[in-house]
Design an enzyme around this catalytic site. Sequence first.
Site, short mmCIF file in Angstrom:
data_model
loop_
_atom_site.label_atom_id
_atom_site.label_comp_id
_atom_site.label_asym_id
_atom_site.label_seq_id
_atom_site.Cartn_x
_atom_site.Cartn_y
_atom_site.Cartn_z
N ARG A 1 14.78 18.96 -40.29
CA ARG A 1 14.30 20.17 -39.61
C ARG A 1 15.45 21.11 -39.24
O ARG A 1 15.25 22.33 -39.20
CB ARG A 1 13.48 19.76 -38.37
CG ARG A 1 12.14 19.21 -38.79
CD ARG A 1 11.35 18.48 -37.76
NE ARG A 1 10.18 17.88 -38.41
CZ ARG A 1 9.46 16.89 -37.93
NH1 ARG A 1 9.76 16.35 -36.76
NH2 ARG A 1 8.43 16.42 -38.61
N TYR B 1 6.57 23.39 -44.18
CA TYR B 1 7.11 22.09 -44.61
C TYR B 1 8.06 21.48 -43.59
O TYR B 1 8.49 22.12 -42.66
CB TYR B 1 7.69 22.11 -46.02
CG TYR B 1 8.83 23.04 -46.41
CD1 TYR B 1 9.69 23.64 -45.52
CD2 TYR B 1 9.03 23.26 -47.78
CE1 TYR B 1 10.72 24.45 -45.96
CE2 TYR B 1 10.07 24.07 -48.23
CZ TYR B 1 10.90 24.66 -47.32
OH TYR B 1 11.91 25.45 -47.75
N GLU B 2 8.27 20.16 -43.79
CA GLU B 2 9.01 19.30 -42.85
C GLU B 2 8.43 19.40 -41.45
O GLU B 2 9.17 19.40 -40.45
CB GLU B 2 10.52 19.57 -42.94
CG GLU B 2 10.98 19.28 -44.37
CD GLU B 2 12.45 19.06 -44.56
OE1 GLU B 2 13.15 18.76 -43.58
OE2 GLU B 2 12.90 19.18 -45.72
N GLY B 3 7.10 19.51 -41.41
CA GLY B 3 6.36 19.61 -40.16
C GLY B 3 6.01 21.05 -39.88
O GLY B 3 6.89 21.90 -39.77
#
Length: 379
Positions: free
Chosen positions: A243, A362-364
């Site tokens: 992140r 993306y990536e949460g």
Amino acid sequence: MDFKLTEEQELIKQAARDFAQNELLQGVIERDEQQKFPKEEVRKMGELGFLGMMVDPKYGGSGLDTLSYVLVMEELSKVDASSSVIVSVNNSLVCWGLETYGTEEQKEKYLHKLATGEIIGAFCLSEPEAGSDATSQKTTAIDKGDHYLLNGTKNWITNGGTAGVYLVIAQTDKDKKHRGINALIVEKGMEGFEIGPKENKLGIRGSDTHSLLFNDVKVPKENRIGEDGFGFKFAMKTLAGGRIGIAAQALGIAAGAYELALKYSQERKAFGTEISNHQAIAFKLADMHTQIQAARLLVYQAAKEKDNGANYDLSGAMAKLYASQVAMETTVEAVQIHGGNGFVKDYHVERLMRDAKITQIYEGTSEIQKIVISRSILK
Ligand code: CAA
């Protein structure tokens, strides 16, 4: 916290800026239009050490800190977020995950090639029904003694078609829920491993996003990362660092759009003067500049916390949440400042606006970042 860059960090930032301007800029519009993977550019980034930035030199890496990595991510993303996501996944998710939790044999076998860019890696967590809800893995890795039998489908995998090594998260023991999940190293070419169709995306179109299909793939036991059942924690720990990389990507997209809008506003004339002389435009630039600097401080703070060995779950999630929001807002404003030209591909800002959106997903997603942040402040 002191954010003054060292001489070495300034040099690394400049090297990334030069590479982005001299190598990535030319061809970026064509790659976006044709969804063309930046193969030659990735090879050159490997030579420059951008693909294994934080990896120990004994495994072929550059041995640098996280702050240097985010400086590179910012500069590359100002010009080409498709190339920078390849750098981010390879560094933050694949190399970091392997170096931190892999065995010596796994590092010898895979890390050197990944850190030098001889091959690139992919991180495979998301599934058709498990994107945000990452514990609900349907892909199974059944323990067969000396190997795992891998079955299932992964979705939206960055570097999906071009990677040589895939870190795949799969459920071994459903009854144990997230404690029954494992992370396995899968090589391209293993029998039963098929690469699905390439996604036709809104943004980051030069990057290579595929679904992956596993049909009775035999993965040797020695390819498991960590103890049995460590897979979910492995994914969470790895994504926490990922992140920071994506936050730096969002920061770069915002800063790139701002730089273009600033320049354009000082050249373009309307009503008898450069448009930057109109308060309507000058105030937009003031807001953009302020938001970008605030995002930058959050990104640097998260990077520094990681370098200092502190917990960076909260700072990484805050940096990603805010920087991705700034990327979206800033790129929309950059298009507005460009007027009709902003809607045309030659001016780059419409592409940056399209690229910005993925940083909120993306990536949460942004909502996942808010879960991480609120849990951290309420615990
Ligand atoms: N570090 C270590 N452990 C962690 C952790 C962290 N940051 N976060 C959670 N865990 C652990 C918890 O401690 C818990 O373990 P124990 O029960 O043993 O204590 C376990 O993981 C489960 O935790 P939760 O109950 O909090 O799990 P949850 O189901 O509520 O999920 C979540 C939490 C934050 C929502 C998580 O599911 C999540 O991050 N989801 C988003 C996933 C994601 O980012 N997907 C993106 C795909 S990858 C990608 O995009 C790559 C690409 O190609 C660019």
